[in-house]
Design a protein around this motif. Structure first.
Motif, PDB file in Angstrom:
ATOM      1  N   ASP A 421       0.879  -1.177   0.000  1.00  0.00           N
ATOM      2  CA  ASP A 421       0.000   0.000   0.000  1.00  0.00           C
ATOM      3  C   ASP A 421       0.913   1.222   0.000  1.00  0.00           C
ATOM      4  OD1 ASP A 421      -1.808   2.005   0.387  1.00  0.00           O
ATOM      5  OD2 ASP A 421      -2.936   0.983   1.973  1.00  0.00           O
ATOM      6  N   TYR A 422       1.329   1.632  -1.215  1.00  0.00           N
ATOM      7  CA  TYR A 422       2.340   2.676  -1.322  1.00  0.00           C
ATOM      8  C   TYR A 422       1.904   3.990  -0.668  1.00  0.00           C
ATOM      9  CZ  TYR A 422       5.149  -0.150  -4.526  1.00  0.00           C
ATOM     10  OH  TYR A 422       5.932  -1.124  -5.072  1.00  0.00           O
ATOM     11  N   SER A 423       0.626   4.339  -0.768  1.00  0.00           N
ATOM     12  CA  SER A 423       0.174   5.616  -0.232  1.00  0.00           C
ATOM     13  C   SER A 423       0.265   5.668   1.282  1.00  0.00           C
ATOM     14  CB  SER A 423      -1.264   5.907  -0.679  1.00  0.00           C
ATOM     15  OG  SER A 423      -2.139   4.932  -0.152  1.00  0.00           O
ATOM     16  N   LYS A 424       0.271   4.506   1.939  1.00  0.00           N
ATOM     17  CA  LYS A 424       0.393   4.465   3.398  1.00  0.00           C
ATOM     18  C   LYS A 424       1.803   4.102   3.851  1.00  0.00           C
ATOM     19  CE  LYS A 424      -4.462   3.408   4.303  1.00  0.00           C
ATOM     20  NZ  LYS A 424      -5.421   2.439   4.889  1.00  0.00           N
ATOM     21  N   GLN A 425       2.583   3.490   2.958  1.00  0.00           N
ATOM     22  CA  GLN A 425       3.919   3.047   3.348  1.00  0.00           C
ATOM     23  C   GLN A 425       5.011   4.049   2.985  1.00  0.00           C
ATOM     24  OE1 GLN A 425       3.100  -1.443   1.960  1.00  0.00           O
ATOM     25  NE2 GLN A 425       5.072  -1.234   2.981  1.00  0.00           N
ATOM     26  N   GLY A 426       4.716   4.989   2.086  1.00  0.00           N
ATOM     27  CA  GLY A 426       5.774   5.888   1.662  1.00  0.00           C
ATOM     28  C   GLY A 426       5.286   7.272   1.300  1.00  0.00           C
ATOM     29  N   ILE A 427       6.202   8.215   1.337  1.00  0.00           N
ATOM     30  CA  ILE A 427       5.943   9.606   0.955  1.00  0.00           C
ATOM     31  C   ILE A 427       6.891   9.974  -0.173  1.00  0.00           C
ATOM     32  CG2 ILE A 427       6.111  12.013   1.734  1.00  0.00           C
ATOM     33  CD1 ILE A 427       5.492  11.025   4.570  1.00  0.00           C
ATOM     34  N   LEU A 428       6.379  10.627  -1.194  1.00  0.00           N
ATOM     35  CA  LEU A 428       7.219  11.215  -2.234  1.00  0.00           C
ATOM     36  C   LEU A 428       7.324  12.702  -1.949  1.00  0.00           C
ATOM     37  CD1 LEU A 428       8.779  11.292  -4.903  1.00  0.00           C
ATOM     38  CD2 LEU A 428       6.588  11.501  -6.096  1.00  0.00           C
ATOM     39  N   TYR A 429       8.532  13.139  -1.661  1.00  0.00           N
ATOM     40  CA  TYR A 429       8.771  14.540  -1.316  1.00  0.00           C
ATOM     41  C   TYR A 429       9.615  15.186  -2.402  1.00  0.00           C
ATOM     42  CZ  TYR A 429      11.398  18.384   0.903  1.00  0.00           C
ATOM     43  OH  TYR A 429      12.004  19.587   1.181  1.00  0.00           O
ATOM     44  N   VAL A 430       9.135  16.300  -2.944  1.00  0.00           N
ATOM     45  CA  VAL A 430       9.900  17.077  -3.914  1.00  0.00           C
ATOM     46  C   VAL A 430      10.265  18.417  -3.265  1.00  0.00           C
ATOM     47  CG1 VAL A 430       9.862  18.236  -6.149  1.00  0.00           C
ATOM     48  CG2 VAL A 430       8.813  15.986  -5.902  1.00  0.00           C
ATOM     49  N   ALA A 431      11.561  18.704  -3.228  1.00  0.00           N
ATOM     50  CA  ALA A 431      12.056  19.929  -2.580  1.00  0.00           C
ATOM     51  C   ALA A 431      11.917  21.101  -3.555  1.00  0.00           C
ATOM     52  CB  ALA A 431      13.504  19.737  -2.135  1.00  0.00           C
ATOM     53  N   LYS A 432      10.708  21.639  -3.658  1.00  0.00           N
ATOM     54  CA  LYS A 432      10.435  22.660  -4.676  1.00  0.00           C
ATOM     55  C   LYS A 432      11.085  24.007  -4.351  1.00  0.00           C
ATOM     56  CE  LYS A 432       6.076  24.700  -3.126  1.00  0.00           C
ATOM     57  NZ  LYS A 432       4.705  25.043  -3.544  1.00  0.00           N
TER      58      LYS A 432
END
Length: 636
Positions: A421-432
């Motif tokens: 369950d990627y949405s609960k297991q990980g965060i994609l963070y972009v340093a904008k």
């Protein structure tokens, strides 16, 4: 997936399957393929998966299916000839030319027994008496490339079973014989490409082809279909041939070789859209002289040359390669890309590669058999069409508008999802908030951000960099700031680095391309995956630039079709390093604001697993601190 594979085999169509880590995709294709009863070839990109198939997945699948099939299908592994110990080389020694280059007349006798090379050679000799396969990968621990080269041959150098005194005992020939009798043959992408494209039947005939790790196939096929000429390579061929042919033929090749070497001393890196006149003359001289030597090698015999057949075969292989590559470049096909490359250590080289391999694959791979291609990353930007086009497949299942026969190979795409369950297991963070990375120069703000993220994570970081220079700069900077081990690719073998990284949660591992795709570290040791920037191809990459230009000239979007697709594939693979098991938690941090700001950013994000997405740096630091605390509590 198994049902779709069975249907594709039954109706002789083709299937692209995206199957995430942990889905059991090997069983998803092995079960229906074995149950169908036709011979199957499985081609993979990595040694690790080949071993997994032969040592674990296939034995279990065969046993599980035995009560239903009432037979036990046989399976075998087949690799290129240079992967097997050559008994002729082992017992008769390296042909004198190679021995002289290495400073050894007989390497087994001359190498100091206490040196690394000497110990490796003695161990190879002992191993030759015990091994059943002669497969280099069955030798543990392994030996250096230099040692292995003393006891192996390429297909060009091999005498052939009928001419070789050791033909009856040959390990490579035995592997081929086992493959001929097997129901399932496990091989690699390179051997598949040689079999399909070069018209050299090295694989047994088969009705079903399964390409695992299929995202690598275009790159591997391009490698097999490429050619290279270097002054050193040409000089070696001259020396090998000189003792076997008449003086006139040898002198002509020597003169052409000297002209080529003089020209290469002045060569500047970059694409040659048109072959310069002076290079054309030199290459025609090389081609013609090589052709004369090839004829002479076939017409003469010299009883005074020790082990003359082996020496002749090696010389012939070297000169034939020069002839083929020189002739190909002189022909100046519009479907080839030619360029100069310069290496700090090895000097200049002249290279040629196909502008595209899609036509080759469409013609050679998808006819007369059902093909299943699978990987964790085949959907880029949300669909299969980009990868399919690179493989020579038109948009899904095209039909003749008049209702007649299909105009291209029939295929369909299937995404079987993931057990995670990627949405609960990980965060994609972009340093904008960071500055957009430039072509050159340090990125102080990126290094500050990286240090803060690594510190918040308590280590546990896999750093994926777009260049070795960037990885080295980051490692040096963070080693001066943080009190935690920072491992750097190249400072130790990759296997040892990964073992050290996984053994200590505070350790970080920084590196480049092979880490984007080759690391499998589930658990708390890898909870932060950092990408320093979008991994676009280098702007001065001759082959990628030529492919991009060709798409634009045909009316397409060259940047999206080539550069963005290349980057999306790597980013999807890199992001896949984070979640390797159902209990994994963590963050993928992309320190490049273009993934948020640029028009192509959404394409890149859609190509990665469906993590929860944010650009909030404070939220990410809180999440990392919580993940670190939970991991420490679990370890305690």
């Amino acid at each position: 997936m198994a049902q779709a594979v069975a249907e594709a085999i039954d109706d002789s169509s083709h299937l692209l399957v995206q199957a995430g880590t942990g889905t059991g995709k090997s069983l998803g294709y092995l079960v229906p393929a074995l149950a169908h009863g036709e011979r199957v070839v499985v081609a993979t990109a990595t040694l690790a998966l080949q071993r997994q198939l032969v040592e674990r997945d296939l034995p279990r699948t065969v046993e599980a299916l035995h009560p239903l099939l009432r037979r036990r299908p046989e399976f075998a592994m087949l690799k290129g000839r240079s992967n097997y110990l050559c008994l002729h080389r082992l017992h008769e020694g390296v042909p004198q030319e190679d021995a002289d280059e290495a400073g050894l007349f007989d390497p087994f006798e001359a190498a100091a027994p206490t040196s690394k090379l000497g110990k490796d050679l003695l161990r190879l000799r002992d191993w030759s008496d015990d091994t059943e396969t002669g497969d280099r990968d069955d030798l543990t621990p392994g030996v250096s490339d230099r040692a292995w080269s003393q006891v192996s041959v390429t297909s060009r150098e091999c005498l052939g079973a009928s001419k070789c005194a050791y033909g009856a005992e040959c390990f490579a020939e035995a592997a081929r014989e086992r493959a001929k009798l097997a129901d399932v043959v496990v091989t690699n992408h390179a051997l598949l490409a040689i079999d399909a494209i070069e018209g050299a039947p090295v694989l047994p005939s088969h009705e079903v082809l399964i390409v695992d790790e299929a995202h690598e196939l275009v790159s591997r096929v391009t490698g097999v279909a490429s050619g290279e000429l270097t002054p050193g390579q040409v000089n070696r061929a001259v020396r090998r041939a000189a003792k076997l042919v008449n003086e006139q033929a040898a002198d002509a090749l020597q003169t052409a070789s000297e002209g080529f070497e003089r020209l290469m001393e002045l060569a500047l890196p970059g694409r040659l859209e048109k072959i310069p006149e002076d290079l054309g003359y030199v290459l025609m001289a090389l081609r013609d002289a090589a052709r004369t030597v090839i004829s002479a090698l076939g017409a003469t015999r010299d009883a005074s040359v020790k082990d003359e057949d082996a020496v002749r075969k090696q010389a012939l292989g070297a000169v034939e390669n020069i002839h083929q590559v020189a002739e190909r470049i002189v022909e100046a096909s519009e479907y080839d890309v030619v360029w100069y490359e310069r290496h700090d250590r090895f000097g200049a080289s002249l290279r040629v590669a196909p502008l595209s391999v899609s036509g080759l694959l469409r013609e050679k791979l998808f006819e007369d058999r059902s093909v299943v291609l699978t990987s964790a990353t085949l959907k880029l930007g949300g669909d299969f069409n980009g990868v399919a086009a690179s493989l020579g497949l038109a948009p899904e299942s095209p039909q003749d508008p008049e209702g007649g026969e299909e105009t291209a190979p029939r295929w369909q795409g299937l995404d079987v999802g993931s057990p995670f369950d990627y949405s609960k297991q990980g965060i994609l963070y972009v340093a904008k908030h960071l500055a957009q990375p430039g072509r050159e120069g340090s990125r102080a703000d990126m290094l500050d951000e990286l240090a803060e993220l690594v510190e918040a994570a308590g280590g546990r970081t896999l750093g994926l960099f777009s260049s070795m220079r960037a990885a080295q700069a980051a490692a040096e900077d963070l080693r001066g700031r943080l009190d935690m081990p920072i491992l750097l690719q190249g400072e130790e073998t990759l296997g040892e680095l990964i073992r050290s990284f996984s053994a200590d949660a505070r350790t970080c591992l920084f590196g480049t391309l092979s880490l984007w795709q080759g690391v499998d570290v589930p658990g708390p040791s890898c909870q932060l995956v950092v990408m320093d920037r979008v991994p676009f191809p280098r702007p001065d990459d001759p082959l990628m630039s030529a492919r991009q230009k060709a798409v634009e000239e045909a009316g397409g979007n060259g940047f999206m079709a080539v550069a963005a697709t290349h980057a999306a594939l790597l980013m999807a693979q890199g992001a896949g390093r984070l979640v390797r098991a159902s209990g994994d938690r963590g963050i993928v941090a992309v320190l490049d604001p273009r993934v948020e700001r640029a028009r192509y950013g959404s394409f890149l994000r859609k190509s990665m697993p469906e993590f929860w997405y944010t650009t909030d740096r404070n939220q990410v630091r809180r999440s990392l601190a919580a993940i670190d605390a939970a991991a420490k509590a679990q370890e305690a």
